[in-house]
Design an enzyme around this catalytic site. Structure first.
Site, PDB file in Angstrom:
ATOM      1  N   GLU A  93     -25.091  17.301 -80.025  1.00 47.99           N
ATOM      2  CA  GLU A  93     -26.298  16.468 -80.778  1.00 47.99           C
ATOM      3  C   GLU A  93     -27.497  17.418 -81.211  1.00 47.99           C
ATOM      4  O   GLU A  93     -28.000  17.175 -82.250  1.00 47.99           O
ATOM      5  CB  GLU A  93     -26.641  15.342 -79.986  1.00 47.99           C
ATOM      6  CG  GLU A  93     -27.451  14.313 -80.850  1.00 47.99           C
ATOM      7  CD  GLU A  93     -29.020  14.973 -80.749  1.00 47.99           C
ATOM      8  OE1 GLU A  93     -29.536  14.340 -82.046  1.00 47.99           O
ATOM      9  OE2 GLU A  93     -29.558  15.225 -80.098  1.00 47.99           O
TER      10      GLU A  93
ATOM     11  N   ASP B 267     -25.140  17.129 -74.422  1.00 48.28           N
ATOM     12  CA  ASP B 267     -25.645  18.774 -74.551  1.00 48.28           C
ATOM     13  C   ASP B 267     -27.159  18.866 -74.087  1.00 48.28           C
ATOM     14  O   ASP B 267     -27.806  17.812 -74.094  1.00 48.28           O
ATOM     15  CB  ASP B 267     -25.489  19.245 -75.900  1.00 48.28           C
ATOM     16  CG  ASP B 267     -26.024  18.397 -77.135  1.00 48.28           C
ATOM     17  OD1 ASP B 267     -26.261  17.207 -76.866  1.00 48.28           O
ATOM     18  OD2 ASP B 267     -26.353  19.246 -77.955  1.00 48.28           O
TER      19      ASP B 267
ATOM     20  N   HIS C 238     -38.380  18.158 -75.343  1.00 41.84           N
ATOM     21  CA  HIS C 238     -38.234  19.758 -75.860  1.00 41.84           C
ATOM     22  C   HIS C 238     -39.241  20.635 -75.066  1.00 41.84           C
ATOM     23  O   HIS C 238     -39.657  21.639 -75.650  1.00 41.84           O
ATOM     24  CB  HIS C 238     -38.151  19.862 -77.215  1.00 41.84           C
ATOM     25  CG  HIS C 238     -36.962  19.296 -77.965  1.00 41.84           C
ATOM     26  ND1 HIS C 238     -36.242  19.903 -78.849  1.00 41.84           N
ATOM     27  CD2 HIS C 238     -35.995  18.311 -77.671  1.00 41.84           C
ATOM     28  CE1 HIS C 238     -35.277  19.300 -79.346  1.00 41.84           C
ATOM     29  NE2 HIS C 238     -35.277  18.227 -78.491  1.00 41.84           N
TER      30      HIS C 238
END
Length: 393
Positions: free
Chosen positions: A141, A83, A367
């Site tokens: 996840e 994902d 991220h």
């Protein structure tokens, strides 16, 4: 074993460019947690075309592929997560995300391409294998509940004797891996607190109960739990991510909702923190004549590596990369990873794959909208996972 290694590396060499192409395709078409349908069918098509057994599931988009040489033997499992994140990519790459507001900003595209490439390589030398390998392609996840629980419930660990996984790591140069015995990553829990006051005119605050004021006191108290109630030798983090409340600037607020996360690396600390939090909130609300509602959800456990499996990992990786390129990370990290659920069921090890290349600009943290993976790291990951699979047979 020497001949097997040669066959493995030869197959990976032939597949390296294809693995990079697969990774770029995945990166261009990221899908959020629980929505990995196109990813699933893309992988399924590649695996089936290679004659590898593939199994899907009704309730989610996970896949299990496997090479079965001897049905009487257990499987060694290699896991990838699929994902992406709700982040708008800012990289000017030919394979940059084409999905607005969605990006592979954590390296799951690389993880998937590496495990898929390893599957293709091992399948090419199927007649030389002495054991069985299972490849777990896991959805979701990035969400707190974690897709690993769904995969486990659906039997992905049935007859599995060991499991290995990796994660792209921009803090190590390409060509190195990082390992750690014991706890490597923290557990990840979530909580929600609601504070109920009583509204009144802002000019007459004594006629109401100010939920915002009560909340500010509660936030202050929660932030003292780690520093004053928990042994400093047992790391923990309590972080508030959202605070929502109030409707108008001239009205005393009567309701505030707070949500956040708790990270720990110690079972006992994890168990005690919810009680500490509720005691703090309850006491403040009682003193201010407010009410509250407290909800705590235990999420993913810490990633606790098996020491013997880490020794095995280091031995195999050192034979490939040199011991100087296998780095003991020493301290755990407070980030979470639902790979820990697999490790609660079977022995295994999770390791970091160096992906930092200053020239290519792949040293940006996960991220982040400019995160990227050095494609040269894919072959390293494939070789390490391939060696672990061969050595576990």
């Amino acid at each position: 074993m020497k001949a097997l290694r040669h066959s493995l590396f030869e197959a990976i060499g032939d597949l390296e460019t294809r693995a990079v192409t697969i990774r770029h395709e995945l990166h261009s078409h990221p899908e959020l947690s629980g929505k990995e349908e196109k990813t699933k069918y893309f992988l399924k098509g590649i695996l089936e075309a290679e004659g590898i057994d593939v199994f899907g599931f009704e309730g989610h988009h996970g896949l299990v592929a496997q090479i079965t040489v001897d049905p009487a033997k257990p499987y060694v499992a290699l896991r990838a997560d699929m994902d992406a994140l709700p982040i708008e990519e800012r990289n000017a790459l030919p394979y940059a995300s084409r999905e607005k507001g969605v990006m592979h900003a954590c390296g799951h595209d690389a993880h998937t391409a590496i495990v898929l490439g390893t599957a293709l390589a091992l399948n090419r030398m199927r007649d030389k294998l002495s054991g069985n390998v299972r490849f777990i392609f896991q959805p979701a996840e990035e969400v707190m509940e974690g897709g690993s629980s769904q995969m486990i419930e659906d039997g992905c660990l049935d007859n599995v004797s060991a499991i290995f996984g990796l994660h792209a790591y921009p803090y190590l140069p390409t060509g190195k891996i990082g390992y750690k015995k014991g706890v490597m990553l923290a557990s990840a829990d979530t909580f929600e607190i609601e504070i109920f006051g009583r509204s009144s005119h802002a000019a007459r605050p004594h006629e109401g109960v100010d939920a915002i004021l009560v909340t500010s006191m509660a936030v202050n108290s929660l932030n003292h739990i780690v520093s004053r109630q928990i042994d400093p030798l047992h790391p923990a983090v309590i972080s508030l991510g959202t605070i929502e409340g109030g409707r108008a600037p001239n009205v005393i607020c009567d309701h505030v909702r707070l949500r956040g996360t708790v990270r720990t690396v110690n079972h006992d600390v994890r168990r005690r923190i919810p009680e500490m939090m509720e005691i703090s909130v309850k006491g403040i609300c009682q003193s201010m004549h407010a009410d509250y509602r407290f909800r705590y959800d235990f999420g993913t456990p810490e990633v606790r590596n098996d020491d013997a499996m880490v020794d095995f990992l280091v031995r195999e990786a050192s034979s490939l990369l040199g011991s100087e390129n296998c780095i003991d990370l020493v301290d755990p990290v407070m980030g979470g990873e639902d790979f820990g659920r697999y490790l609660e069921k079977v022995p295994g090890a999770f390791f970091r794959l160096g992906t930092c290349n200053e020239i290519k600009g792949t040293c940006v943290a996960q991220h982040n909208s400019r995160f990227n993976v050095d494609d040269d790291a894919l072959a390293v990951g494939m070789k390490v996972l391939g060696l672990l699979a061969l050595g576990s047979m």
